[in-house]
Design an enzyme around this catalytic site. Structure first.
Site, PDB file in Angstrom:
ATOM      1  N   LYS A 134       0.879  -1.178   0.000  1.00 13.93           N
ATOM      2  CA  LYS A 134       0.000   0.000   0.000  1.00 13.93           C
ATOM      3  C   LYS A 134       0.912   1.223   0.000  1.00 13.93           C
ATOM      4  O   LYS A 134       0.850   2.084   0.888  1.00 13.93           O
ATOM      5  CB  LYS A 134      -0.911  -0.070   1.244  1.00 13.93           C
ATOM      6  CG  LYS A 134      -2.021   0.944   1.278  1.00 13.93           C
ATOM      7  CD  LYS A 134      -3.121   0.695   0.267  1.00 13.93           C
ATOM      8  CE  LYS A 134      -4.143   1.826   0.317  1.00 13.93           C
ATOM      9  NZ  LYS A 134      -5.059   1.819  -0.837  1.00 13.93           N
ATOM     10  N   ASP A 162      -2.601 -12.417   5.220  1.00 14.46           N
ATOM     11  CA  ASP A 162      -3.617 -13.162   5.962  1.00 14.46           C
ATOM     12  C   ASP A 162      -4.943 -13.088   5.201  1.00 14.46           C
ATOM     13  O   ASP A 162      -5.625 -14.094   4.964  1.00 14.46           O
ATOM     14  CB  ASP A 162      -3.755 -12.527   7.362  1.00 14.46           C
ATOM     15  CG  ASP A 162      -4.576 -13.358   8.307  1.00 14.46           C
ATOM     16  OD1 ASP A 162      -5.002 -14.461   7.913  1.00 14.46           O
ATOM     17  OD2 ASP A 162      -4.808 -12.913   9.442  1.00 14.46           O
TER      18      ASP A 162
END
Ligand code: NAD
Length: 365
Positions: free
Chosen positions: A193, A249
């Protein structure tokens, strides 16, 4: 004849049913490849709590440290859920990952052609999906300091987690990813990001720098929000994906649904390369102990069997043998063999043992 020591940790619930089947598959591979596997079994999780009072007994850890690889089942279940967080069955696995510094989690997601209908996505989207998500497992938000809660005089609260990565942590997981991509279709997507997070900016810089050592691997950087969309829109775009802990995850679970059933998903967790360049590795199905079906002999053993395939590929460097296992699973599925979780209504349903019998038969034949 080469000898490899494999630590076998079945754990609890269906872990005790599917792990012996993966061992059986490895025995068949050993016979065919002219390699001897020595299997040493040890307690972990709830079974270890019952026998010794602790989820990761010192003997189990010692065995794992000296073994060439670890074949793991699953841990946990209602019997141990009342225990305090620190002594629960699941702590056995977390402690083992920490002790062995298993920092790279590999989760392949393959949409087998004959199971396309088990995927919740359209055939035109998932057909041909064959990707590998590599998640950093020991750093980032889940471990960063400071963490905690503080109270304000007005009664309000503030909670803090910290996302932090060092150059070394990024470099070592990225290196695993480049090496894995090199053994696959030589394409790596690094997910971050970087338009918002400074941690991601460092991540991107380090991965870009490392790419110079891998001129044969095509690297692209993808923002995590774009990746989440692309995974359900055009999963075939991806080959190998590497990302930090929290993003990994979420994305690895998203990728998992492409494959249809939990019973089909293997995983590997790799640690630092030991002397001789061998990676210490723990291999386990993604699924848990499935208390709802445990003890009935109906669990799908293919995730555990495919985990044994990853063990051959990534810890023992037996690439051809790993391909035998994957091909045997594929053939058994092509023959229409199904356990309950992947069967369509009306299809014949096999038990854990019978399904494994067919895989072993394919390997022997
Ligand atoms: P689960 O993966 O055990 O089960 C989820 C659902 O998928 C269940 O309906 C189960 O029957 C089905 N399923 C899972 N594996 C299957 C297989 N091989 N064949 C057929 N069906 C299968 O997840 P859960 O129910 O959330 O967790 C149960 C227990 O397992 C909990 O105690 C949890 O903490 C533990 N757990 C352990 C691990 C691990 O050891 N790595 C991972 C996840 C959950």
């Amino acid at each position: 004849m080469a000898t490899h020591t494999i630590a076998v940790l079945p754990g609890d619930g269906i872990g005790q049913e599917v792990t012996p089947e993966a061992v059986r598959v490895l025995r068949a591979v050993g016979k065919r490849a002219g390699v001897t596997f020595e299997f040493e079994e040890a307690l972990i999780g709830g079974a270890a709590i019952d026998a010794t009072g602790t989820p990761l007994p010192p003997e189990t850890l010692a065995l794992c440290r000296k073994a060439d690889a670890i074949l793991f089942g699953a841990v946990g279940g209602p019997k141990w859920d009342h225990l305090p967080q620190e002594s629960r069955a699941e702590r056995g696995l977390l402690a083992l990952r920490k002790e062995l510094d298993l920092y790279a989690n590999l989760r392949p997601a393959i949409c087998f052609p004959m199971l396309i209908d088990a995927s919740p996505l359209k055939r035109s989207v998932v057909e041909g999906t064959d990707l590998m998500v590599i998640r950093e497992l020991t750093g980032g938000l889940y471990f960063g300091e400071p963490r905690g809660r503080e109270s304000f005089a007005d009664g309000g609260e503030r909670a803090i987690n910290t996302m932090a990565y060092t150059t070394r942590e990024i470099e070592r997981v990225a290196r695993v990813a480049f090496d894995v991509a090199r053994k696959r279709r030589k394409r790596l997507a690094s997910v971050d990001k970087a338009n918002v997070l400074v941690v991601s900016q460092l991540w991107r810089e380090v991965v870009t720098r490392l790419a110079r050592d891998y001129p044969d691997v095509a690297l692209e950087h993808v923002l995590v929000d774009n990746c989440a969309m692309a995974l359900v829109h055009k999963p075939t775009h991806f080959d190998t994906i590497v990302t930090e802990n929290t993003f990994g995850d979420i994305l690895s679970d998203e990728a998992a649904i492409l494959a249809g059933s939990m019973g089909m998903l293997p995983s590997a967790s790799l640690g630092p390369a030991a002397a001789g360049g061998r990676n210490v590795g723990l291999y386990e199905p993604v699924h848990g102990t499935a208390p709802d079906i445990a003890g009935k002999g109906v669990a799908n053993p293919l995730a555990a069997i495919l985990s044994a395939g990853l063990l051959l590929r990534y810890s023992l460097n037996m690439t051809a043998a790993a391909a035998w296992v994957e091909a045997a699973v594929q053939r058994v599925l092509e023959q229409g063999r199904r356990t309950g979780d992947i069967a369509k209504p009306g299809e014949k349903v096999l038990g854990t043992r019978e399904m494994s019998d067919h895989v072993v038969h394919e390997l022997e034949g």
